[in-house]
Design a protein around this motif. Structure first.
Motif, PDB file in Angstrom:
ATOM      1  N   TRP A  79       0.845  -1.251   0.138  1.00 47.64           N
ATOM      2  CA  TRP A  79       0.032   0.124  -0.014  1.00 47.64           C
ATOM      3  C   TRP A  79       0.981   1.284   0.031  1.00 47.64           C
ATOM      4  O   TRP A  79       0.495   2.249  -0.684  1.00 47.64           O
ATOM      5  N   LEU A  80       1.744   1.156   0.600  1.00 42.96           N
ATOM      6  CA  LEU A  80       2.662   2.508   0.857  1.00 42.96           C
ATOM      7  C   LEU A  80       3.395   2.990  -0.449  1.00 42.96           C
ATOM      8  O   LEU A  80       3.916   3.870  -0.485  1.00 42.96           O
ATOM      9  N   ASN A  81       3.492   1.940  -1.336  1.00 41.14           N
ATOM     10  CA  ASN A  81       4.391   2.368  -2.562  1.00 41.14           C
ATOM     11  C   ASN A  81       3.417   2.110  -3.634  1.00 41.14           C
ATOM     12  O   ASN A  81       4.079   1.806  -4.757  1.00 41.14           O
ATOM     13  N   THR A  82       2.101   2.538  -3.575  1.00 39.34           N
ATOM     14  CA  THR A  82       1.286   2.484  -4.865  1.00 39.34           C
ATOM     15  C   THR A  82       1.762   3.678  -5.603  1.00 39.34           C
ATOM     16  O   THR A  82       2.123   4.595  -5.261  1.00 39.34           O
ATOM     17  N   VAL A  83       1.838   3.169  -6.904  1.00 34.00           N
ATOM     18  CA  VAL A  83       2.427   3.990  -8.062  1.00 34.00           C
ATOM     19  C   VAL A  83       1.304   4.874  -8.773  1.00 34.00           C
ATOM     20  O   VAL A  83       0.428   4.160  -9.212  1.00 34.00           O
ATOM     21  N   VAL A  84       1.428   6.138  -8.864  1.00 34.52           N
ATOM     22  CA  VAL A  84       0.290   6.884  -9.810  1.00 34.52           C
ATOM     23  C   VAL A  84       1.130   6.916 -11.311  1.00 34.52           C
ATOM     24  O   VAL A  84       2.283   7.136 -11.353  1.00 34.52           O
ATOM     25  N   LEU A  85       0.458   6.208 -12.105  1.00 37.92           N
ATOM     26  CA  LEU A  85       0.708   6.066 -13.384  1.00 37.92           C
ATOM     27  C   LEU A  85       0.535   7.033 -14.501  1.00 37.92           C
ATOM     28  O   LEU A  85       1.013   7.295 -15.256  1.00 37.92           O
ATOM     29  N   HIS A  86      -0.682   7.861 -13.990  1.00 39.96           N
ATOM     30  CA  HIS A  86      -1.121   8.745 -14.763  1.00 39.96           C
ATOM     31  C   HIS A  86      -2.204   9.920 -14.054  1.00 39.96           C
ATOM     32  O   HIS A  86      -3.013   9.101 -13.238  1.00 39.96           O
ATOM     33  N   GLN A  87      -2.204  11.070 -14.075  1.00 38.65           N
ATOM     34  CA  GLN A  87      -2.947  11.886 -13.619  1.00 38.65           C
ATOM     35  C   GLN A  87      -4.022  12.439 -14.705  1.00 38.65           C
ATOM     36  O   GLN A  87      -3.642  13.207 -15.650  1.00 38.65           O
ATOM     37  N   GLU A  88      -5.261  12.220 -14.552  1.00 36.21           N
ATOM     38  CA  GLU A  88      -6.197  12.869 -15.624  1.00 36.21           C
ATOM     39  C   GLU A  88      -7.588  13.072 -15.108  1.00 36.21           C
ATOM     40  O   GLU A  88      -8.269  12.335 -14.374  1.00 36.21           O
ATOM     41  N   SER A  89      -7.971  14.450 -14.977  1.00 37.60           N
ATOM     42  CA  SER A  89      -9.345  14.688 -14.444  1.00 37.60           C
ATOM     43  C   SER A  89     -10.325  14.290 -15.196  1.00 37.60           C
ATOM     44  O   SER A  89     -11.584  14.208 -14.764  1.00 37.60           O
ATOM     45  N   HIS A  90     -10.368  14.163 -16.427  1.00 39.06           N
ATOM     46  CA  HIS A  90     -11.474  14.041 -17.429  1.00 39.06           C
ATOM     47  C   HIS A  90     -11.956  12.397 -17.261  1.00 39.06           C
ATOM     48  O   HIS A  90     -10.898  11.706 -17.294  1.00 39.06           O
ATOM     49  N   ARG A  91     -13.024  12.030 -16.956  1.00 44.39           N
ATOM     50  CA  ARG A  91     -13.409  10.851 -16.463  1.00 44.39           C
ATOM     51  C   ARG A  91     -13.124   9.653 -17.645  1.00 44.39           C
ATOM     52  O   ARG A  91     -12.614   8.740 -17.493  1.00 44.39           O
ATOM     53  N   ARG A  92     -13.803   9.825 -18.811  1.00 41.45           N
ATOM     54  CA  ARG A  92     -13.493   9.052 -19.870  1.00 41.45           C
ATOM     55  C   ARG A  92     -12.074   8.812 -20.262  1.00 41.45           C
ATOM     56  O   ARG A  92     -11.747   7.741 -20.434  1.00 41.45           O
ATOM     57  N   LYS A  93     -11.137   9.799 -20.394  1.00 38.38           N
ATOM     58  CA  LYS A  93      -9.737   9.949 -20.723  1.00 38.38           C
ATOM     59  C   LYS A  93      -9.129   9.186 -19.692  1.00 38.38           C
ATOM     60  O   LYS A  93      -8.303   8.195 -19.895  1.00 38.38           O
ATOM     61  N   ARG A  94      -9.433   8.988 -18.464  1.00 41.08           N
ATOM     62  CA  ARG A  94      -8.973   8.324 -17.159  1.00 41.08           C
ATOM     63  C   ARG A  94      -9.213   6.904 -17.387  1.00 41.08           C
ATOM     64  O   ARG A  94      -8.436   6.050 -17.087  1.00 41.08           O
TER      65      ARG A  94
END
Length: 108
Positions: A58-73
């Motif tokens: 859990w402590l090393n969860t990686v953010v692969l991409h940040q995207e605010s638009h739901r469908r793009k995410r």
């Protein structure tokens, strides 16, 4: 907020890829507490934890991409699921992956 993330299992080489529009910490806490639900309602992360007596990193969860638009995410999440061979994500997680991108993936 609005991220695609990857959680690795601490005990084997599988991972889980997900997406959330909320704060990642809140989503991780939901994954952790999901094991307390009835077995028929548990998600794949909890099932892997219980069936294999494994824990996730859990402590090393990686953010692969940040995207605010739901469908793009959602499309980005599907992309990462399809490009990782060791996910525990269910096949239905990529059912809506646009066919037009399949040829791109095949060249990677």
């Amino acid at each position: 907020m609005g991220v695609v993330y990857k959680i690795n299992c601490s005990d084997c080489n599988i991972c889980y890829i997900g997406q959330t529009m909320r704060y990642l910490e809140k989503r991780i806490n939901e994954h952790k507490s999901d094991v307390r639900k009835d077995a028929s309602c548990q998600l794949v992360v909890s099932k892997h934890r219980i069936c294999n007596d494994h824990e996730f990193d859990w402590l090393n969860t990686v953010v692969l991409h940040q995207e605010s638009h739901r469908r793009k995410r959602e499309i980005t999440e599907m992309y990462f699921i399809k490009t990782h061979s060791n996910t525990i994500n269910i096949q239905g997680d990529t059912d809506d992956f646009p066919v037009v991108y399949e040829s791109v993936l095949n060249r990677i």
